[in-house]
Scaffold this active site. Structure first.
Site, short mmCIF file in Angstrom:
data_model
loop_
_atom_site.label_atom_id
_atom_site.label_comp_id
_atom_site.label_asym_id
_atom_site.label_seq_id
_atom_site.Cartn_x
_atom_site.Cartn_y
_atom_site.Cartn_z
N HIS A 54 1.22 7.49 8.45
CA HIS A 54 0.73 6.29 7.79
C HIS A 54 0.16 5.36 8.86
O HIS A 54 0.42 5.56 10.05
CB HIS A 54 1.86 5.61 7.04
CG HIS A 54 2.29 6.32 5.80
ND1 HIS A 54 2.83 5.67 4.73
CD2 HIS A 54 2.24 7.63 5.46
CE1 HIS A 54 3.11 6.54 3.76
NE2 HIS A 54 2.77 7.74 4.19
N GLU A 56 0.92 2.29 9.71
CA GLU A 56 1.95 1.61 10.48
C GLU A 56 2.66 2.54 11.46
O GLU A 56 2.91 2.17 12.60
CB GLU A 56 2.99 0.97 9.54
CG GLU A 56 2.42 -0.10 8.64
CD GLU A 56 1.90 0.43 7.30
OE1 GLU A 56 1.78 -0.38 6.37
OE2 GLU A 56 1.61 1.64 7.19
#
Length: 155
Positions: A54, A56
């Protein structure tokens, strides 16, 4: 004074790069309290066939090891999902700056309830970029958030 909008520009650049690569347009960046960029990344689930990449987590990994994360700022184009919210809590990141939470609110209320400062910039650019992607690729989007495309009550 930190310029959260300038920090968000870095995450938006990452999201646009991910989109150009054929992936989901979500970008993120990790900064210290002085505004120094430590790491940046984008969602590469589609590109790498890896469901754990992802935006992040990509930015977090690229920042490398830090002595402490309490004074770090995660900036992301979209409210973090439960997986990425867990990363924020596990490492005690103090602040999360969100480009938008309209298309997906993720775990931001849970983060707030657990003492994380969450700043939602409500960026129209972020709202439009992901909203357009979701309309064009609802199956990939639902896979990204752990939902079954076409299930009752789903897109």
């Amino acid at each position: 004074m930190l310029d959260y909008h300038a920090m968000l520009r870095v995450a938006i650049e990452e999201a646009r790069q991910g989109l150009a690569e054929g992936g989901i347009p979500i970008g993120a960046a990790l900064f210290d309290r002085q505004g120094k960029l430590l790491g940046r990344g984008h969602n590469r689930r589609v590109q790498e066939g890896d469901p754990s990449v992802h935006g992040e987590t990509d930015a977090f990994r690229k920042a490398g090891r830090q002595r402490s994360y309490r004074d770090k700022i995660m900036v992301t184009t979209l409210a973090p999902c439960w997986y990425c919210s867990g990363l924020v809590r596990q490492f005690h990141l103090g602040t999360v700056v969100v480009g938008e939470s309209v298309n997906f609110s993720g775990g931001i209320e849970w983060l707030r309830e657990n003492g994380v400062e969450v700043i939602d910039l409500q960026s129209q650019e972020c709202i439009d970029m992901l909203g357009n992607y979701i309309k064009a690729h609802p199956d990939v989007w639902n896979e990204d958030i752990g939902e079954e495309y076409g299930a009752p009550g789903r897109l």
